[in-house]
Write an enzyme that holds these catalytic residues in place. Sequence first.
Site, short mmCIF file in Angstrom:
data_model
loop_
_atom_site.label_atom_id
_atom_site.label_comp_id
_atom_site.label_asym_id
_atom_site.label_seq_id
_atom_site.Cartn_x
_atom_site.Cartn_y
_atom_site.Cartn_z
N GLU A 1 0.92 -1.31 -0.02
CA GLU A 1 -0.03 -0.14 -0.02
C GLU A 1 0.94 1.24 -0.27
O GLU A 1 0.74 2.12 0.94
CB GLU A 1 -1.08 0.05 1.10
CG GLU A 1 -1.95 -1.05 1.18
CD GLU A 1 -3.08 -1.00 2.10
OE1 GLU A 1 -3.21 -0.17 2.93
OE2 GLU A 1 -4.22 -1.99 1.75
N GLU B 1 -4.75 -8.51 -0.56
CA GLU B 1 -5.72 -8.28 0.64
C GLU B 1 -7.32 -8.01 0.08
O GLU B 1 -7.42 -7.47 -0.84
CB GLU B 1 -5.38 -7.07 1.20
CG GLU B 1 -4.16 -7.16 2.37
CD GLU B 1 -3.75 -5.98 3.12
OE1 GLU B 1 -4.57 -5.16 3.38
OE2 GLU B 1 -2.44 -5.61 2.95
O1 AHR Z 1 -5.46 -5.81 6.61
C1 AHR Z 1 -5.24 -4.84 7.68
C2 AHR Z 1 -4.68 -3.46 6.78
O2 AHR Z 1 -5.48 -3.28 5.78
C3 AHR Z 1 -3.33 -3.96 6.17
O3 AHR Z 1 -2.34 -3.87 7.32
C4 AHR Z 1 -3.18 -2.87 5.17
O4 AHR Z 1 -2.52 -3.23 4.19
C5 AHR Z 1 -4.64 -2.58 4.95
O5 AHR Z 1 -4.76 -1.25 4.75
#
Ligand code: AHR
Length: 548
Positions: A232, A352
């Site tokens: 991210e 994710e």
């Molecule tokens: O999964 C929780 C968080 O969500 C992670 O650390 C991040 O990459 C995302 O914003």
Amino acid sequence: MYAPLNISAAQVLKNTIWRTASLCCWMNRMNCKQLLMTIVLTGGLTAQIGVGADNSTAPASKLVIHADQAKDTISPNIYGHFSEHLGRCIYEGIWVGEDSPIPNTRGIRNDVVAALKKIKVPVLRWPGGCFADEYHWQDGIGPRSQRPTMINTHWGGVVENNQFGTHEFMDLCEQLGCEPYICGNVGSGSVQEMQQWVEYITFDGVSPMAELRKKNGHPEPWKLKFFAVGNENWGCGGNMTPQYYADQYKRYATYVRNLSGNQVYKVACGPSGANYQWTETLMREAGKRMAGLALHYYCGSGRKKQLAAEFDEGDWCAQLQRALRMEELVTKHSEIMDKYDPDKKVALIVDEWGTWHLVEPGTNPGFLYQQNTLRDALVAGVTLNIFNNHCRRVKMANIAQIINVLQAMILTDKDKMLLTPTYHVFEMYTVHHDAKLLPSEIQCGDYQFGSDKLPQVNVSASRDQAGKLHVTLCNLDPKNAAEVECELRGAKAARVSGRILTAPEMNAHNTFERPDALKTAGFDGARIAAGGFATTLPAKSVVVLELE
Ligand code: AHR
């Protein structure tokens, strides 16, 4: 358009009456008798299952599975997971330490490993997430008593004692029999630090990092296939522009070396949700230097952020609508990738994804601990179907996160452990690992709530290496069953069996007091029909069928 299905008139009648009755409850607008009469009088019986019939009469869903068009393999890595130093994921969930009364192997919980082996975890991402861009790997090696502590600023501001580091993570992956997927630090780490981490893990010769690894008790190098260059980086990983990150990616990735025969599959930070500009820039500037581009998409908690198990039907519908948005995201990002990579050499990696609810009352807001209900199971079911159907481009996905955080597989409370509804979906879908995708099309009615409307049935199909066909179907409607008539093209089935995950309540879930309240059961609601099969999917269910 599909060829008409060869089903008996009696079946047609039964389906129609059944659907009509369901519709009555659903629409609650028309008198049931009136509706039935209208259908019969207008000679609309056959139209009820015909293609192009008015959706308002909710015909049986028509599914066509092209068993003669198997081409792409569903990577098991689509069923991957994510473990971050966040809340009670690593500590308590996985790592209890060697001296814990909780049975463990070298500090890693035995009950958790045994449960995860049953869902055949193929790949595990670590150490974050946002944590990855603050993590300095050298803090997590060497004698545990001498490891420094740090503040986990993203996640609750708690002290991280680095008891779980590279050796412990690689041990966990070995115990699970999965591939490690490590995320390096671009946001606050140096190029040298990243280069040395890969050298430490993979180099089989004499070098400062290889010597350090040997000194720390691991003479042999490990294999490390998947490595992400940052997380991210448009947000918690440095707030970079796509152009700036593309340049950083190229710089860092240059020094992530293939050593001692180890081939690193480099993953670049990809977009958040619908940030198509990010994908465009990354593919244009660095597409030739990456093996994968990582998309992140969370589908929230329905209409507003709520507790996982406290919602109404409007939230159910909104949540599933947001989950289905994955289809659009994967399609549109893939289209951009196609421009720069028509041969699909670069994978779209959704590392994710999942639901994100309010934390459970009384828990640390920074720990992201949430319950997990039948609604989450449906989210998992449809999302995994979408990934299967896009397996030509989507080669890995990592649900967030594996234990005690967000849409978890497992929740723990000291020595107790429970399996969530999402876990059960992952277990049911193991049949798709490494199987050939069978392209499928479904024409189904809508599930509607208020002004929200979504396709009632969601599906994917595959053929495994033993030649068995598997179809996973989700009925998104919480009140009405769905009739599905399937034409199987290019294959014949003599037998069908199935399993189901469903419950009377939309928010059914498991608790430490009742850990088995929601679990899979045998399903006998499918039958072989001429040219394929037919099934009745109960309301709010995930079903897996096996055809032989
Ligand atoms: O999964 C929780 C968080 O969500 C992670 O650390 C991040 O990459 C995302 O914003």
